[in-house]
Design an enzyme around this catalytic site. Structure first.
Site, PDB file in Angstrom:
ATOM      1  N   HIS A   1      29.166  35.936  43.111  1.00 37.00           N
ATOM      2  CA  HIS A   1      29.225  35.990  41.646  1.00 37.00           C
ATOM      3  C   HIS A   1      29.656  34.616  41.147  1.00 37.00           C
ATOM      4  O   HIS A   1      30.375  33.880  41.828  1.00 37.00           O
ATOM      5  CB  HIS A   1      30.255  37.065  41.252  1.00 37.00           C
ATOM      6  CG  HIS A   1      30.301  37.391  39.800  1.00 37.00           C
ATOM      7  ND1 HIS A   1      30.901  36.561  38.869  1.00 37.00           N
ATOM      8  CD2 HIS A   1      29.858  38.479  39.111  1.00 37.00           C
ATOM      9  CE1 HIS A   1      30.814  37.131  37.666  1.00 37.00           C
ATOM     10  NE2 HIS A   1      30.184  38.281  37.786  1.00 37.00           N
TER      11      HIS A   1
ATOM     12  N   LYS B   1      36.503  47.929  36.941  1.00 38.86           N
ATOM     13  CA  LYS B   1      35.523  48.409  37.921  1.00 38.86           C
ATOM     14  C   LYS B   1      36.113  49.531  38.784  1.00 38.86           C
ATOM     15  O   LYS B   1      35.377  50.262  39.440  1.00 38.86           O
ATOM     16  CB  LYS B   1      35.038  47.257  38.788  1.00 38.86           C
ATOM     17  CG  LYS B   1      34.318  46.171  37.999  1.00 38.86           C
ATOM     18  CD  LYS B   1      33.779  45.094  38.893  1.00 38.86           C
ATOM     19  CE  LYS B   1      33.315  43.879  38.099  1.00 38.86           C
ATOM     20  NZ  LYS B   1      32.191  44.156  37.194  1.00 38.86           N
TER      21      LYS B   1
ATOM     22  N   ASP C   1      36.828  38.097  47.139  1.00 39.02           N
ATOM     23  CA  ASP C   1      36.521  38.697  45.841  1.00 39.02           C
ATOM     24  C   ASP C   1      36.244  40.175  46.087  1.00 39.02           C
ATOM     25  O   ASP C   1      35.186  40.547  46.592  1.00 39.02           O
ATOM     26  CB  ASP C   1      35.301  37.995  45.231  1.00 39.02           C
ATOM     27  CG  ASP C   1      34.807  38.649  43.944  1.00 39.02           C
ATOM     28  OD1 ASP C   1      35.331  39.718  43.560  1.00 39.02           O
ATOM     29  OD2 ASP C   1      33.871  38.105  43.329  1.00 39.02           O
TER      30      ASP C   1
END
Length: 417
Positions: free
Chosen positions: A134, A237, A211
């Site tokens: 990302h 999330k 991450d």
């Protein structure tokens, strides 16, 4: 109300998805005259009543600033805030709450680390990342590299969307200082063998960051077992609120890193002659924190913790397996990313259709997906596409919703055939 909702969930046998869905009020609505089918969980997951009630109760019964209030509400707020930190510590299996830093999300957490490690870098040093990262795990390192003369080096991936282990091993060298890797790819769903990768990096004295934004909704990480130096994730999330995230960091490294921001809370003593920093974790938490959001994250972790994790993973795998079976029913449909080990994410394209058109037409049928580059432009460039359509599943999704998705895709494909 929250306690009852959580208790009822705890009593569910096997994996009662219908009962679980009743814990998520937003899922019962209609969109464009159709029952909502929410398949954009990779971008942001929905919130159970337990989270909504916990945050509501905080504002109704205990709102105050934390740590310094000499009154009852301040004590209540502080207890709830620090209790949530302990919940996160337990969730990650960190050694101490000193290693749990509140941030605004994964992006800020990685920026905290990049900024803090910058003094360790010099010209010629290398920061190793992967092609599937990302942007949040690319751009902060590029910014630090520009300041220090270091270089960001990408690890290659295979056409299937798996990390190329030969590329990884060949890139490790005496100049590698930092290795930053996604646990689960947001665009592909690939689950990386992070424990193995970290072991190889740590054997060479390389600092490691994971991450975990896309991993925590589906798996429970153990930072001590992984051996990573840093682990970052976002609450929203993980079925929690927006605006808050977590940085886990080994205490020794956090002690050595400079603060990310200055101001209240992160100080021990201030004078015009100089300032000394507060102890961990407060050294990295300048200003009034997101107290209600921390409480909400704690409630989200508690909620998920009451579910049968193994049953949840099986249910999510069944969703992805069924989706993969149905791909052949849509002419011209191609899956992007076919790794052997995947989270429940299906990134795809359909010949002759732009991803954004697919998303718009699905929305007209009440189905929510994500389209675009997914903040992973280097990955899209690798596949030679401007973007993809992405359906990302959660434990509250059903096999019937998977069928609805493909019925809708078949309809769209016929319209443009």
């Amino acid at each position: 109300m929250t306690d009852l909702s959580v208790a009822n969930t705890a009593k569910k046998t096997a994996f009662d998805v219908d009962a679980i869905r009743r814990d998520f009020p937003i899922l019962s609505q209609q969109v464009n005259g159709k029952p909502l089918v929410y398949l954009d969980n990779g971008a942001s997951a929905q919130k159970p009543v337990a989270v909504l009630d916990a945050m509501d109760r905080y504002y109704r019964e205990m709102h105050s600033n934390v740590h310094r209030g000499a009154h009852t509400l301040g004590d209540r707020a502080t207890a709830a805030f620090e209790g949530a930190r302990e919940t996160v510590r337990s969730f990650l299996n960190a050694e101490s709450t000193r290693e749990i830093i509140w941030t605004r999300g994964t992006t800020e957490a990685i920026n905290v680390v990049a900024n803090g490690l910058a003094p360790r870098l010099k010209a010629g040093d290398e920061i190793l990342v992967s092609q599937m990262e990302h942007h949040a795990n690319i751009v902060p390192w590029q910014m630090v590299a520009e300041r220090t003369g270091a270089k960001v080096v990408p690890i290659q991936i295979t056409p299937e969307g798996e990390l190329d282990l030969d590329s990884f091993n060949s890139l490790l060298n005496e100049r590698t200082r930092i290795f930053a890797i996604t646990h689960v790819s947001n665009a592909l769903g690939t689950v990386n063998p992070v424990a193995t990768l970290i072991k190889e990096a740590k054997a060479r004295g390389i600092i490691t960051l994971v991450d975990g934004a896309q991993a925590v909704p589906h798996y429970q990480p153990d930072v001590q077992a992984l051996g990573c130096d840093f682990y970052a994730f976002s609450a929203h999330k993980l079925f929690g609120p927006t605006g808050i995230g977590v940085l886990y960091g080994k205490a020794q490294l956090l002690e050595e890193m400079p603060p990310y921001q200055g101001g209240g809370e992160m100080i021990e003593r201030v004078s015009f002659e100089g300032t000394t920093w507060n102890t961990l974790p407060y050294k990295f938490e300048a200003g009034t924190p997101a107290v209600a959001e921390a409480v909400g994250l704690g409630a989200a972790i508690d909620y998920v913790g009451r579910l049968d994790r193994r049953a949840m993973e099986i249910a999510e795998k069944a969703l992805l397996d069924r989706a993969n079976q149905l791909v052949e029913t849509v002419p011209g449909m191609e899956i992007i990313g076919t790794a052997k080990h995947k989270a429940p994410v299906m990134s795809f394209k359909i010949a002759g259709l732009h991803p954004s058109d697919i998303g718009t037409l699905l929305d007209q049928q009440g189905i929510a997906i994500r389209t675009g580059h997914h903040c992973a432009m280097p990955l899209m460039a690798f596949y030679g596409v401007p973007g993809t359509a992405r359906a990302s599943f959660a434990f509250y999704n059903t096999l019937d919703e998977v069928e609805q998705l493909f019925t809708a895709l078949q309809k769209i494909q016929r319209l443009f055939a």
